[in-house]
Design an enzyme around this catalytic site. Structure first.
Site, PDB file in Angstrom:
ATOM      1  N   GLU A 163       0.887  -1.113   0.134  1.00 14.91           N
ATOM      2  CA  GLU A 163       0.065  -0.507   0.392  1.00 14.91           C
ATOM      3  C   GLU A 163       1.006   1.294   0.176  1.00 14.91           C
ATOM      4  OE1 GLU A 163      -3.359   0.113   2.701  1.00 14.91           O
ATOM      5  OE2 GLU A 163      -4.388  -2.211   1.660  1.00 14.91           O
ATOM      6  N   GLU A 365      -5.660  -8.441   0.372  1.00 13.99           N
ATOM      7  CA  GLU A 365      -5.967  -8.336   1.360  1.00 13.99           C
ATOM      8  C   GLU A 365      -7.386  -8.498   0.726  1.00 13.99           C
ATOM      9  OE1 GLU A 365      -4.684  -5.446   4.201  1.00 13.99           O
ATOM     10  OE2 GLU A 365      -2.423  -5.941   4.244  1.00 13.99           O
TER      11      GLU A 365
HETATM   12  C1  BG6 Z   1      -4.620  -2.381   4.682  1.00 17.92           C
HETATM   13  C2  BG6 Z   1      -3.584  -2.913   5.410  1.00 17.92           C
HETATM   14  O1  BG6 Z   1      -4.555  -1.299   4.935  1.00 17.92           O
HETATM   15  O2  BG6 Z   1      -5.439  -2.635   5.584  1.00 17.92           O
HETATM   16  C3  BG6 Z   1      -3.351  -3.830   6.385  1.00 17.92           C
HETATM   17  O3  BG6 Z   1      -2.610  -3.504   4.464  1.00 17.92           O
HETATM   18  C4  BG6 Z   1      -4.295  -3.352   7.630  1.00 17.92           C
HETATM   19  O4  BG6 Z   1      -2.072  -3.761   7.669  1.00 17.92           O
HETATM   20  C5  BG6 Z   1      -5.531  -3.543   7.034  1.00 17.92           C
HETATM   21  O5  BG6 Z   1      -4.533  -3.532   8.433  1.00 17.92           O
HETATM   22  C6  BG6 Z   1      -7.061  -3.316   7.550  1.00 17.92           C
HETATM   23  O6  BG6 Z   1      -7.005  -2.028   8.071  1.00 17.92           O
HETATM   24  P1  BG6 Z   1      -7.188  -1.628   8.509  1.00 17.92           P
HETATM   25  O7  BG6 Z   1      -6.626  -0.200   9.334  1.00 17.92           O
HETATM   26  O8  BG6 Z   1      -7.870  -1.648  10.030  1.00 17.92           O
HETATM   27  O9  BG6 Z   1      -6.429  -2.343  10.698  1.00 17.92           O
END
Ligand code: BG6
Length: 465
Positions: A163, A365
């Site tokens: 990201e 993800e």
């Molecule tokens: C992504 C990241 O933006 O979203 C992760 O790569 C992150 O590191 C995931 O944990 C979920 O976001 P958050 O802010 O709910 O942890």
């Protein structure tokens, strides 16, 4: 899903984590501090000292993933374990640790997918200017060389930078930019340095680890126009260029997005480009695109009177005066933490990315943050997560049937871990980790209902009722 549909052979069903969010052991075995260990924590959230204790429990965790039928595990390597100050001596204990993690994956029939850098720049580099300092490019290349030489013959997929677009746009929220309030010029100078570092790493990987494949890993999301008003549609394409294409156009085509370049020029914020760098950027040739997808965004024409009081994080609150401003999408449901949910938007985004770049896509993800509850009998009923995955997997299958070439699906996250800025209470895992923000409890792992659902779905080759 039609019953005749088949996923590609060796499709990488898996799950994801990142080092600083799950490992803990923040100062063990010679590890240096990262920006995450140094950041000021958001109110009511825990620090990153213990996390899910994955550093000590990786064997148990990987076995549990294997029992879930996972074919892949996407995790990141903490740069400051390998080179504690970012660019100096190599730490043999750090190198050895990831050999053990990788070997453990392989022994359990799991393909290791390594993210090289996930939000955790070594703090010593940050103190010297972080990504504003061109020396960080060389530091990243040195780190990359260690990874490819050590692990390149057993890791088939490397992801360069997790990201980058979020770090550039929301660095202060996720703690990757501790120096704060940078000018547009400085931010996009940092961006340029990361792009060059990434390109050099991709070239190096192809040279010294020819068996491995490598690709970028931005957070990509389709953008809707609030209405069919032409001005809203222009805002949509501005937002796509700003948030998505700037990063991928460079990673894949080796050129700056035309519109975005002009935008920087107008604001007297063009990055300094050193001799030879544009040639390097052109030669990077990623093998695939890894992307994180959570939900789409909706944009409208930027208004002078706009009050910028939206929640600001990875998925929300992008306002760039004169280009676009966020608008509500009343068609989408929200997660318990207020992020939109848009499975059809997943199909749309996958199709857009594939049409534009024609490279296979790995979902690194996708997932839903929830307040999961451990029942007295050790069960966790996370129906909302099962629903979320069912809808998104169906949407991905639709995209594949529409012609999108996909390598795998590694949702976020394998186990509960610390959110970027909302603490441990925001849980994403297939595995429940028994701790809270306030109390470490016993850190025991419990299988959520979604774990069993995902296990059966994989056994059934991606089919489910
Ligand atoms: C992504 C990241 O933006 O979203 C992760 O790569 C992150 O590191 C995931 O944990 C979920 O976001 P958050 O802010 O709910 O942890």
């Amino acid at each position: 899903m039609t019953q005749t549909f088949k996923y590609p052979e060796n499709f990488l069903w898996g799950a994801s984590t990142s080092a600083y969010q799950c490992e803990g052991a923040w100062d063990e075995d010679g590890k240096g501090m990262s920006v995450q260990d140094a950041k000021v924590l958001p109110p009511n959230t825990c620090d990153f000292k213990v996390c899910s204790d994955h550093y000590h429990r990786y064997e148990e965790d990987i076995k549990l993933l294997a029992e879930m039928n996972a074919k892949a595990y996407r995790f990141s390597i903490a740069w400051s374990r390998i080179i504690p100050d970012g660019d100096g001596e190599i730490n043999p204990l750090g190198v050895e640790h990831y050999h053990k993690v990788i070997d453990c994956c392989i022994d359990n029939g799991i393909v290791p997918i390594v993210t090289m850098y996930h939000f955790d720049l070594p703090y010593e580099l940050e103190k010297k200017g972080g990504w504003s300092n061109h020396d960080t490019v060389d530091a990243f290349v040195k780190f990359a060389r260690v990874l490819f030489e050590e692990y390149g013959d057993k890791v088939p997929y490397f992801l360069t930078i997790n990201e980058q677009n979020v770090m550039i746009m929301r660095g202060s929220v996720i703690g990757t930019n501790l120096r704060g309030n940078n000018t547009l010029k400085d931010i996009f100078q940092q961006n340029h340095h990361m792009l060059v570092a990434q390109a050099k790493a991709m070239i190096l990987c192809h040279e010294i680890a020819p068996k491995a494949k490598i690709g970028p890993a931005p957070n990509i999301t389709g953008v809707y126009a609030k209405s069919c008003k032409p001005e809203d549609n222009l805002a949509r394409i501005n937002a796509e260029a700003y948030r998505n294409w700037l990063y991928l156009d460079m990673a894949v085509f080796g050129r700056y997005n035309t519109f975005f370049w002009k935008y920087l020029e107008k604001h007297d914020s063009l990055p300094e480009i050193r001799e030879g760098e544009m040639e390097i950027l052109k030669q990077a040739n990623p093998d695939f695109i890894a992307m994180n997808y959570y939900a789409t965004l909706t944009m409208q024409e930027s208004e002078e009177t706009y009050e910028d009081n939206e929640k600001k994080d990875q998925q929300s609150g992008y306002n760039v005066s004169g280009l676009f401003q966020p608008a509500k999408n009343e068609y989408l449901k929200k997660t318990p933490f207020g992020w939109g949910m848009d499975p059809l938007g997943f199909t749309i985004t996958l199709r857009q990315v594939y049409d534009r770049y024609q490279l296979p896509i790995l979902i690194s993800e996708n997932g839903i943050g929830m307040y999961d509850k451990l029942e007295e009998d050790g069960t966790i009923h996370d129906d909302g997560r099962i629903e979320y995955y069912a809808a998104h997997i169906k949407a991905m299958a639709d995209a594949i049937q529409d012609g999108v070439e996909m390598l795998g699906y590694c949702p976020w996250s394998a186990m509960d871990l610390i959110s970027t800025h909302e603490g441990f209470r925001k849980r994403y895992g297939f595995l429940y980790v028994n701790r809270t923000d306030e109390d470490l409890l016993d850190l025991k792992r419990y299988k959520k209902d979604s774990y069993y659902w995902f296990r059966d779905m994989i056994a059934n080759q991606g089919r489910f009722e």
